[in-house]
Write an enzyme that holds these catalytic residues in place. Structure first.
Site, PDB file in Angstrom:
ATOM      1  N   LYS A  56       0.861  -1.180   0.000  1.00  0.00           N
ATOM      2  CA  LYS A  56       0.000   0.000   0.000  1.00  0.00           C
ATOM      3  C   LYS A  56       0.898   1.230   0.000  1.00  0.00           C
ATOM      4  CE  LYS A  56      -3.692   2.622   0.938  1.00  0.00           C
ATOM      5  NZ  LYS A  56      -4.479   2.377   2.176  1.00  0.00           N
ATOM      6  N   VAL A  57       0.683   2.125  -0.939  1.00  0.00           N
ATOM      7  CA  VAL A  57       1.476   3.345  -1.026  1.00  0.00           C
ATOM      8  C   VAL A  57       0.559   4.555  -1.154  1.00  0.00           C
ATOM      9  CG1 VAL A  57       3.491   2.238  -2.086  1.00  0.00           C
ATOM     10  CG2 VAL A  57       1.676   3.165  -3.550  1.00  0.00           C
ATOM     11  N   SER A  58       1.079   5.707  -0.786  1.00  0.00           N
ATOM     12  CA  SER A  58       0.399   6.947  -1.124  1.00  0.00           C
ATOM     13  C   SER A  58       0.368   7.043  -2.642  1.00  0.00           C
ATOM     14  CB  SER A  58       1.151   8.153  -0.558  1.00  0.00           C
ATOM     15  OG  SER A  58       1.247   8.091   0.842  1.00  0.00           O
ATOM     16  N   THR A 110       0.310  11.691  -0.576  1.00  0.00           N
ATOM     17  CA  THR A 110      -0.637  12.434  -1.403  1.00  0.00           C
ATOM     18  C   THR A 110      -1.024  13.739  -0.728  1.00  0.00           C
ATOM     19  OG1 THR A 110      -1.488  10.333  -2.265  1.00  0.00           O
ATOM     20  CG2 THR A 110      -2.898  12.282  -2.532  1.00  0.00           C
ATOM     21  N   ALA A 111      -1.137  13.696   0.604  1.00  0.00           N
ATOM     22  CA  ALA A 111      -1.480  14.904   1.362  1.00  0.00           C
ATOM     23  C   ALA A 111      -0.472  16.014   1.107  1.00  0.00           C
ATOM     24  CB  ALA A 111      -1.541  14.576   2.854  1.00  0.00           C
ATOM     25  N   HIS A 152      -5.848  10.327   7.940  1.00  0.00           N
ATOM     26  CA  HIS A 152      -6.428   9.236   8.730  1.00  0.00           C
ATOM     27  C   HIS A 152      -7.460   9.784   9.731  1.00  0.00           C
ATOM     28  CE1 HIS A 152      -3.469   6.966   6.691  1.00  0.00           C
ATOM     29  NE2 HIS A 152      -2.475   7.122   7.539  1.00  0.00           N
TER      30      HIS A 152
END
Length: 275
Positions: A56-58, A110-111, A152
């Site tokens: 799982k990655v950004s 991504t943020a 989150h």
């Protein structure tokens, strides 16, 4: 053909909800899985080093790994009303942060990418300070930084700490693109081959469907990795970040990821597996 794969995802409720059945063998994977749970920015780093088969990655971080990895269509975090939030103390505005210090939950997230786009549009420059995501709000409270980008469960709990929402970065993205915000995706090594990639994509879909059909089965597993979160926050977290896009990115999801990666400087076209 390699059957036992290394798999990495975060301990956040959306990921543990999706992957519980697969990890516990309730959805079988021939050969088994070596599972690593880690913060998303740590996972981004592991992917950058090619250390995991499936990870799982950004979505923003995917821009730097697509020579070695391809994205699955299932298992990601994407949707509307689910983006990161810029928070600060009372009285702060985006413009007032010009020249200030802003905590971010990792440089490859991504943020951080979307926050940078917002700053560029607003014509401001800030000093970004990377931190583990759960250190961001305490740093804002302590005055170490002037503001912070929260992800989150921080999206739901910043008000309890006396912080205000300066800007909803997800809403900004949606208004500018008309697309869902693609927060995270599942990447698999291209060297494993298309058949393995498709089988893993389907296994993740089945794991999510199992979780939806048997929500109590993974309850202890999810709670065990979210010990500091209330039951209500855990449920809201899952409802917000596990969407139908998590079953399949679909046309809109593919366009959203492609748009975000283009903003990150990625021109590659073969981003997703073909089904």
């Amino acid at each position: 053909m390699k059957n036992k794969l290394s798999l990495g995802y975060s301990p956040c409720p959306n990921d543990t909800f999706i992957f519980h059945a697969l990890t516990m063998g309730l959805v079988p994977w021939a050969g088994g899985l070596d599972v690593t749970l880690a913060d998303v920015e740590e996972l981004n780093g592991l992917a950058a080093r090619g250390a995991l088969d499936v990870v799982k990655v950004s979505t923003a971080a995917a821009a730097g790994i697509l020579d070695e990895y391809v994205l699955l269509r299932a298992g990601g975090a994407m949707g509307y009303g689910a983006g990161p939030v810029l928070v600060a103390g009372e009285g702060r505005t985006l413009q007032s942060l010009d020249g200030g210090r802003v905590a971010i939950p990792g440089e490859r997230t991504t943020a951080n990418l979307i926050f940078g786009l917002c700053c560029r549009e607003a014509g401001i420059s800030v000093r970004r300070m990377p931190m583990v995501f759960d250190e961001v709000m305490p740093a804002v409270e302590a005055g170490i930084v002037d503001a912070g980008v929260v992800i989150h469960e921080g999206r739901f709990t910043f008000g309890e700490r006396g912080l205000i929402r300066v800007l909803d970065l997800g809403a900004w993205w949606e208004a500018h693109t008309g697309l869902p915000i693609p927060l995270g995706a599942i990447a698999i090594k291209r060297s494993l081959g298309e058949d393995t990639a498709r089988r893993m994509n389907e296994a993740i879909r089945q794991s999510l469907l199992f979780a939806r059909n048997e929500p109590e089965a993974g309850r202890d597993y999810i709670r065990g990795h979210a010990q500091e979160l209330s039951e209500a926050v855990v449920q809201t977290h899952i409802e917000t970040f596990v969407t139908d896009y998590s079953l399949d990115a679909g046309e809109a999801g593919v366009r959203a990821v492609s748009r975000l990666l283009a903003e990150a400087g990625c021109t590659r076209k073969d981003i997703f597996i073909t089904l």
